[in-house]
Each structure stands twice: as structure tokens, then as C-alpha cells.
Design a protein around this motif. Structure first.
Motif, PDB file in Angstrom:
ATOM      1  N   SER A  64       1.011  -1.321   0.143  1.00  0.00           N
ATOM      2  CA  SER A  64      -0.094  -0.063  -0.007  1.00  0.00           C
ATOM      3  C   SER A  64       1.090   1.259   0.062  1.00  0.00           C
ATOM      4  N   ALA A 142     -10.835   8.492  -0.890  1.00  0.00           N
ATOM      5  CA  ALA A 142     -10.247   7.108  -1.270  1.00  0.00           C
ATOM      6  C   ALA A 142     -10.704   7.091  -2.958  1.00  0.00           C
ATOM      7  N   LEU A 146      -8.410   7.420  -6.118  1.00  0.00           N
ATOM      8  CA  LEU A 146      -8.371   6.201  -7.089  1.00  0.00           C
ATOM      9  C   LEU A 146      -8.688   6.532  -8.254  1.00  0.00           C
ATOM     10  N   TYR A 149      -5.575   8.086  -9.325  1.00  0.00           N
ATOM     11  CA  TYR A 149      -4.438   7.051  -9.357  1.00  0.00           C
ATOM     12  C   TYR A 149      -4.462   6.159 -10.490  1.00  0.00           C
ATOM     13  N   GLY A 150      -5.884   5.632 -10.649  1.00  0.00           N
ATOM     14  CA  GLY A 150      -6.161   4.529 -11.771  1.00  0.00           C
ATOM     15  C   GLY A 150      -5.707   5.285 -13.171  1.00  0.00           C
ATOM     16  N   MET A 198      -7.473  -0.654 -13.712  1.00  0.00           N
ATOM     17  CA  MET A 198      -8.537  -0.917 -12.703  1.00  0.00           C
ATOM     18  C   MET A 198      -9.211  -2.161 -12.468  1.00  0.00           C
ATOM     19  N   SER A 274       0.556   6.216   3.134  1.00  0.00           N
ATOM     20  CA  SER A 274      -0.671   5.750   3.096  1.00  0.00           C
ATOM     21  C   SER A 274      -1.738   6.203   4.347  1.00  0.00           C
ATOM     22  N   GLY A 369      -3.169   0.644  -5.453  1.00  0.00           N
ATOM     23  CA  GLY A 369      -4.532   0.901  -5.980  1.00  0.00           C
ATOM     24  C   GLY A 369      -5.534  -0.132  -4.946  1.00  0.00           C
ATOM     25  N   TYR A 372      -6.264   1.467  -1.680  1.00  0.00           N
ATOM     26  CA  TYR A 372      -7.335   2.458  -2.053  1.00  0.00           C
ATOM     27  C   TYR A 372      -8.875   1.794  -2.204  1.00  0.00           C
ATOM     28  N   LEU A 373      -9.040   0.780  -2.940  1.00  0.00           N
ATOM     29  CA  LEU A 373     -10.230   0.187  -3.313  1.00  0.00           C
ATOM     30  C   LEU A 373     -10.725  -0.606  -1.897  1.00  0.00           C
TER      31      LEU A 373
END
Ligand code: PFF
Length: 494
Positions: A64, A142, A146, A149-150, A198, A274, A369, A372-373
């Protein structure tokens, strides 16, 4: 809310308990809690309920922490802020703020065991429970983070495919910026690679904690460390600019340490570890239950050291490659995607180095990622949505919101949304500049002021009394004050 609510509640009237006695009581209570939880779960969920042990937790949490923040952002912000002094200040932020805050965040997860919102309700005091709405800010942050980030993860996948195609061979700086610029304007390609990225994250999270996150991070992270060490050694020794890179990163010139560089270093320390968004909280909840199993202190020490070493290695690697080929340190966000490919295209063995390097970036981005998810899925799962369904629907929703980010990088670049910023910069400002420090602030205040000190002590039992007191002091006073200063500065200058 009155000020008194945030104070540590008065000690109960029974005689003071020794630390060992507290640990025992807590161990027993946790064991009961864990049994009750297991009984409430169906077969497949209970198999998935947590990490199998310390090593799995450390690898997942390092996965992470180690991400685009380390290999993409750290080198370019170091380059923009003049090198050594920034690095030194960043290291201080990590030690003085990052590590204590990570103790606090993992403690909330490990003690609360109920996702980013409800964990606050299980910390043993009413005052701590009142902080639970911050969990919704974690979830929202988040989600937004994300979605951005994605997109960047998608660039890394795209560049890996270019590297595999030998696309950097003989590339000029103009061609490199042309390639990057074309990608920014090519909505379909960016979206395609974002979807690929993703989809991989969604798949792993849907599989669960032990059979998804643990399984993949325990394979990917060791692979990542080996590739990074090998590549760094290769770059330092063959680029002809190894020493210059070391001196750029470690020779401080304090005239370059401006207030904005300091604010950036602090914000980046949170992002890189994180923290402030529930990433460590949620993984903390999957640690084995009792305070003495999987000690928080040792795990935090390992994660912090690993995260910092990876950032330093990435910096050394990138700067030696770039200096070795006559490039500039202050290449900005394009450093990774524009300056490096040119250098790869020229160097001996550049094909393999480029493929390995971008694969490394993809791995680091994937494991972050996933984290985050998981912050959002952990909450959705608690609401009874079911892990797989939650992961897939959230994955789709986040990817779709990411399309807006993609648009704002190309056609929507000049469309102003807030305070002179386009959509990308607005999201960046709120998700990273405001939300992370705010989340960190609430975590520090909750654990520093609203949780019983003996209880926190039991979870950090390997620390000596003096060190524990220092950690509490940093959490109670230093972290909140510094965060407020940074937020005020960021808001004033935005
Ligand atoms: N620490 C990650 C990085 O450095 O790229 C970013 C991140 C991932 C932050 C997951 C927070 C999180 F929950």
C-alpha cells in the motif's frame, strides 16, 4: 462538542492495572471478539477474514505504502525542490510525524476491527466514537484519489507496452514529449489502459483479503524489491553519473528549502505512507487480533523503512539515468514519462531496463490501488453488500469518474473548476492537499486525546516507557500543530 469530550477520560476508580495485566485483559477480550466475529461469518468470508500473519500484513501494508508516490512523485518533487535539503526534511517528517501517525492509524484498525467508519466506535471511549464521521471523508477521498491514481496507473501500463515494443529506441527529447502529449490528448487510449489497470485491482479486491490481497501482494512485493535493487545498482554503476546523483540527493543546500517545499514534504510523507485516508487503518483491522500478536511497532518500523528506502532508490536510479544522459532534475511530473524514456533509449541494455522499470511502476501502483479500493469495499462489505459485488460496482464507478480526470488532462485542460484550477488540479488539491492532512489530524487527536492511554500502551507494548511517552507527545501535540500550520499554508497559497 465541548472541549472536555476530547480529554482522556478519568481513570476508573478501581486500582491501577499494570501494563501486563492490561495486555492480558485485552488479549482475552480480543479473542472473544474474534470468536464472535468468526461465528457470524459464512465459510468463505471467514477464510478471507484477515491476514495469515505478520509477514503477510507487512508485505500488504508495504504494498500500500510503496506506490506511484515513491517512484513517480518523490523523485520529481525532489528534483523540483532542489534535492538534498528537501530529502532531509522529508526524512524528518517521516520519522517525527509519519511513524507516530502510522502507529495511531493501525491501532484504530486493529482495536476497532470494523472498517474505516465503525472502527472509531470500538475504541473504548465515547469521545473516540464521536470521530467516526471522518471515516466517510476517508471513503470519499479514497474514491476520488483512486479515480486519479487509476489514470496514472494506466499510463504506466501504456508505457510498459511501449517499452515491450522497443518504442524508446533512439527517442529524442522532442519525440518523448510528443509521445506523452499525444497520450494526454488521446482519450480512448488513456481510458483503455486505465480500464485495464482498474480491472486488475478490482479482481484482486473482489477475491478477498487472504485469497486476494494477501496472495497477490506476497508474490508481487518481493519481486518488486528484487527488481528495484537490481536496477538501482545497475543504474548507479553504469550511468557514469552515480556519484552526481548521490550528491544531488544527499548534499543539502538549505537555501532551497522554502515553506512551500516543506509543506510539500509533509503532505508527501502522508501520501507515501498511505496515512490520513484509512489505508493503514483498514489493513490494521485484518491483523491477527490480540495486541501482542503481530506487534504494531515492529510492523511500522519495517513499513516506514521499506517505503523510505524505495523512494530513495527510485530517486537515485532516476537521477543517475537522467544526469548520465544530460537531462535536468527539475523535469516535473513528466520526469518519469518523458525524461526517462529518452535515457533508456540511449543506454546499453536500455530495452530490458525500460521493460523492467515500467513493470516495476505498474506493480507498485497496483498494490497501492488495491489498498485504496479496499478502504471503500471494507465499509460496503460491512453494510452487507458482499465483497465481490461491492468491489465490482465500486471499481466500475471509480473508473467512470476517472474518465472525467482523463478529459481534464486533454480537452478539458483549460476549463476552470475552482480557484483557477482545472478539474485534475482541483481533485488533487482536495484529495491530497486538504483531505489527507485533515484525516491525519483527526486520527492524531482521537488517539492522542480520546483513547485511554493504558489501552494504547498495551498495543505498543514493545516500546520502552520513554519512547512510548515520546510517541504520545508527538501524536498529541506536535502532529496536530504541524498539520494545522501546513493546512493553513496550503489554503492561503492555493
Ligand atoms: N502510498 C501510495 C503511494 O505512495 O503511491 C498511495 C496510497 C495508496 C495512499 C493507498 C493511500 C492509500 F490508501
Amino acid at each position: 462538542m465541548t472541549r472536555g469530550d476530547w480529554r482522556t477520560p478519568k481513570a476508573p476508580s478501581r486500582p491501577a492495572l499494570s501494563q501486563a495485566a492490561w495486555s492480558k485483559i485485552l488479549d482475552k477480550r480480543e479473542a472473544r471478539l474474534a470468536m464472535a466475529q468468526t461465528e457470524n461469518q459464512t465459510g468463505s468470508q471467514s477464510q478471507n477474514a484477515g491476514f495469515s500473519g505478520s509477514m503477510a500484513f507487512i508485505l500488504a501494508a508495504s504494498g500500500s505504502a510503496v506506490g506511484l508516490g515513491n517512484i513517480w512523485k518523490f523523485p520529481y518533487v525532489t528534483g523540483e525542490n532542489g534535492g538534498g535539503a528537501f530529502v532531509l526534511f522529508y526524512l524528518m517528517c517521516i520519522l517525527a510525524l509519519g511513524a507516530p501517525l502510522m502507529f495511531a492509524e493501525i491501532f484504530i484498525g486493529k482495536r476497532g476491527k470494523a472498517g474505516p467508519v465503525d472502527s472509531f466506535k470500538n475504541l473504548g471511549t465515547k469521545a473516540a466514537a464521536r470521530a467516526h464521521p471522518v471515516g466517510y471523508i476517508f471513503i470519499l477521498t479514497a474514491f476520488v484519489a483512486l479515480s486519479v491514481y487509476g489514470v496514472i496507473g494506466g499510463w504506466a501500463v501504456y508505457y510498459t507496452s511501449l517499452a515491450l515494443d522497443n518504442g524508446f529506441d533512439g527517442m529524442t527529447p522532442e519525440a518523448a514529449s510528443g509521445t506523452f502529449g499525444t497520450l494526454m490528448d488521446d482519450f480512448a487510449t488513456m481510458v483503455l489502459f486505465q480500464i485495464l489497470f482498474m480491472a486488475a485491482i478490482t479482481y484482486v479486491v473482489a477475491k478477498g483479503v487472504s485469497t486476494g490481497i494477501e496472495r497477490y501482494t506476497t508474490i508481487l512485493m518481493p519481486l518488486f524489491f528484487m527488481m528495484l535493487l537490481g536496477l538501482t545498482a545497475y543504474a548507479l554503476t553504469t550511468s557514469g553519473a552515480g556519484m552526481r546523483s548521490v550528491s544531488f540527493m544527499f548534499n543539502p543546500d538549505f537555501t532551497k528549502l522554502t515553506p512551500s517545499a516543506m509543506a510539500e514534504a509533509l503532505g508527501h510523507a502522508f501520501f507515501s505512507l498511505s496515512l490520513g485516508v484509512g489505508g493503514m487503518l483498514v489493513y490494521g483491522q485484518y491483523m491477527p487480533s490480540s495486541p501482542s500478536a503481530t506487534p504494531i511497532t515492529r510492523s511500522v518500523a519495517t513499513i516506514v523503512v521499506v517505503d523510505t528506502l524505495v523512494a530513495l532508490c527510485a530517486g537515485l536510479l532516476i537521477f543517475s539515468v537522467i544526469f548520465g544522459h544530460g537531462g535536468e532534475a527539475a523535469g516535473g511530473p513528466g520526469l518519469l514519462f518523458m525524461s526517462l524514456p529518452v535515457a533508456f533509449g540511449e543506454m546499453t541494455g536500455g530495452y530490458y531496463v525500460a521493460v523492467l522499470w515500467f513493470a516495476l511502476v505498474v506493480v507498485a501502483a497496483l498494490t497501492s490501488g488495491i489498498s485504496y479500493l479496499e478502504i471503500i469495499v471494507a465499509h460496503a462489505d460491512r453494510l452487507g453488500m458482499g465483497r465481490a459485488k461491492a468491489a465490482v460496482s465500486l471499481g466500475v464507478a471509480i473508473t467512470s469518474v476517472g474518465f472525467a480526470t482523463v478529459w481534464s488532462l486533454g480537452p478539458g485542460k483549460d476549463v476552470i473548476i475552482f480557484a483557477g484550477k482545472n478539474l485534475f488540479d482541483t481533485l488533487d488539491f482536495f484529495a491530497f492537499g486538504v483531505s489527507l492532512p485533515l484525516g491525519g489530524l483527526v486520527i492524531a487527536i482521537t488517539v492522542g486525546w480520546a483513547v485511554r492511554r493504558e489501552e494504547y500502551r498495551a498495543y505498543l507494548s514493545e516500546l520502552g516507557e520513554g519512547t512510548f511517552n515520546k510517541v504520545v507527545f508527538l501524536t498529541k501535540y506536535v502532529t496536530p500543530v504541524l498539520i494545522i500550520m501546513i493546512m493553513a499554508y496550503l489554503i492561503k497559497t492555493s
